[in-house]
Scaffold this active site. Sequence first.
Site, PDB file in Angstrom:
ATOM      1  N   SER A 126      54.008  82.106  36.057  1.00 40.96           N
ATOM      2  CA  SER A 126      55.537  82.123  36.123  1.00 40.96           C
ATOM      3  C   SER A 126      56.032  82.625  35.024  1.00 40.96           C
ATOM      4  CB  SER A 126      55.889  80.528  36.160  1.00 40.96           C
ATOM      5  OG  SER A 126      57.192  80.290  36.394  1.00 40.96           O
ATOM      6  N   HIS A 164      61.194  78.604  41.895  1.00 39.39           N
ATOM      7  CA  HIS A 164      60.661  79.493  42.578  1.00 39.39           C
ATOM      8  C   HIS A 164      61.027  79.263  44.289  1.00 39.39           C
ATOM      9  CE1 HIS A 164      58.104  81.201  39.608  1.00 39.39           C
ATOM     10  NE2 HIS A 164      57.898  80.027  39.068  1.00 39.39           N
TER      11      HIS A 164
END
Length: 424
Positions: free
Chosen positions: A201, A320
Amino acid sequence: MLKHFSYSYLLRQKCRSLTSMVNKRHLSVEDKLSITDEDINTKSTVRQNTPQYESTFESINKVLANKSLSHLLKDANNEQIVDYKESTQEMVRRDQSRLALRPKTAPEDTTVILFPGQGSQFVGMGYNVIESSNVKQMFSIAKQILGYDLLDLCLNGPIETLNKTQYCQPAIYVTSLAAVECLRQRGTGDVEACVATAGFSVGELSALVFAGAMSFEDGLRLVKIRAESMQYASELVPSAMITVFFNADARISFACNAAREWCVRKGIEEKDAICNIANYLFPHCKVIAGHEEAINFLEMNAKDFGIKRSKRLPVSGAFHTKLMEPARKVMAEALRKIHLEVPLIPVHSNFDAKIYKDVVSMRKKLAKQIVSPVHWEQILHIVYDRPKDMKCPKTFECGPGKSLLSTLSMVHAVARRSAHHISV
């Protein structure tokens, strides 16, 4: 200003042969612009060098439309999973190691460096690396760019503040690169021997800075924009994330579809009725994110979908997923104006697990990453899968926590044996 860290120079000297393996495109005048938007609140210092996943059932939408929720759960319990033997051709297709870029060097003489993401933060991070070369200067620059004392927040908290997205992402970014400085200072040559890197991430930005794709300063500006925009997006819709551990016959895709339908039936707008896989971690373990009601639904009906155990993540947003679309737009605009270069060593994208080969794909994938699942399990397969008689490279997780090493042990136990953590 900290224009070049020593590890960037060393990587350039050691990895020039790797740059010939990628197709470096010429940058347009627009690509060379520095960030000047008011969102950044500081002048940019730039270097002057010029799959969508189908549901378990093909007819899922029709099923959801025509059956009650009780019938859906009953169908999920009664569905038969067909076991079949993969053909040789299918096995070759799934050999993800073919996507890796590996030098003709003994693997045990090389290293892989991994960078953690949000959730690994803790009060006291930075204490073990603050005396390493360049680290105090890194925190000094961070104070100028961020507008607050990041080092004090890392060392003293409070944890309630550090856990907020707009603070924890910059903290993880700076301390992770500080850990690289600590590793380099050991003089073992492990930084210079790096042949691949990846970050989870927000850790992907740490990996790209480490690989020379952007400056430390510009990387931090991107992290600041990313963190603040994701925090903003998370406050628009009540949402959550949950880690699920499930059986081999679990119906995760079906569960997500049922959760979305549950939200719609409760009067939630369809655009906000989001529930899908956000992180692929390791076999039989994924992170699901979506609307708060969708996550509540999964928790209440976990056993019906083959979910053995679940755990809420201490985050306030469905990262996400499509609920982060406002943040994606902001990130895309910031990436359009920042100076990027082709990485000097292979960096694997969270978006599709593939290696970045040009600046254009970097801009596209880094923005899409915010609204797309993190394919971490796939990245680990690409980096580490190899014949049984071949050794694995040494691995270093640089940054707070050991979550990536724990995940590695579940995906590739052999690689985990030669993996180490550089604590911060």
